[in-house]
Design an enzyme around this catalytic site. Structure first.
Site, short mmCIF file in Angstrom:
data_model
loop_
_atom_site.label_atom_id
_atom_site.label_comp_id
_atom_site.label_asym_id
_atom_site.label_seq_id
_atom_site.Cartn_x
_atom_site.Cartn_y
_atom_site.Cartn_z
CG ASN A 111 21.92 -23.61 -34.24
OD1 ASN A 111 22.40 -24.55 -33.64
ND2 ASN A 111 20.63 -23.30 -34.16
CB VAL A 118 25.93 -17.22 -37.09
CG1 VAL A 118 25.92 -17.83 -35.71
CG2 VAL A 118 27.24 -17.48 -37.81
CB CYS A 119 20.48 -18.81 -36.14
SG CYS A 119 19.02 -18.44 -35.15
CG LEU A 120 25.04 -16.71 -31.67
CD1 LEU A 120 25.76 -15.50 -31.08
CD2 LEU A 120 25.65 -17.98 -31.13
#
Length: 192
Positions: A111, A118-120
């Site tokens: 992620n 960032v990929c939440l």
């Protein structure tokens, strides 16, 4: 404009002038007016309930809350023992715009890409951001990514594929990366 509204505007102007005069009488410069984003961020920070493994720092002092750092040291999972640093940039129109979050530590993770993006989960730092979310939500989301990486919505597709296909190899790659070593052709600095 009705008389009532004119009276309210005049009252507001009088109150504002009185406040300015009181500040100047105390020998100080007039206080900088805070944006709604600064007010909301101040509230969010005062209500933070961080895990013991998370810390927040204000490198520009508490006078500039709109830019700060967060460190996360997971106490379980694949990333146990590593320390990961993040920068937060918050817009004056926060919470109507998500904070800009970058991972400053190069990390082998599904992620996070190598540029620190960032990929939440549910993409809450981009198009799924809602004003009801807070800095606390983002920090807990980041922490959660270290305890349970999400291979279903990756930025690093290679790491996601290894996590899905061979969790033992993924764990070995993570250990090598946080200890300071190569994973494939990419060198990761020690973050333990």
């Amino acid at each position: 404009m009705t008389g009532f509204f004119r009276a309210m505007i005049l009252l507001f102007k009088v109150k504002e002038k009185q406040r300015e005069l009181a500040e100047n009488a105390n020998g100080g410069a007039p206080a900088k007016k805070q944006s709604p984003g600064e007010l909301r961020l101040h509230k969010d920070i005062s209500e933070l309930n961080l895990a013991k493994s998370c810390a927040i720092t204000f490198s520009n002092g508490k006078d500039n809350l709109m830019s700060f750092g967060v460190s996360i040291r997971p106490d379980e999972g694949y990333y146990f023992g590593g320390t990961f640093l993040f920068s937060f940039q918050v817009s004056p129109i926060y919470p109507h715009e998500a904070p800009k979050v970058k991972c400053k530590t190069k990390v082998y993770h599904p992620n996070f890409d190598l540029e620190g993006n960032v990929c939440l989960k549910f993409n809450i730092l981009r198009e799924k951001w809602k004003p009801v979310l807070s800095i606390n939500t983002v920090i807990y989301g980041l922490y959660h990514l270290f305890t349970e990486p999400n291979y279903e919505d990756p930025l690093n597709h290679e790491a996601a594929a290894v996590l899905w296909d061979n969790p033992k190899m993924f764990e070995s790659n993570v250990r090598r990366a946080i200890s300071g070593g190569y994973v494939g052709q990419i060198f990761f600095a020690r973050c333990i």
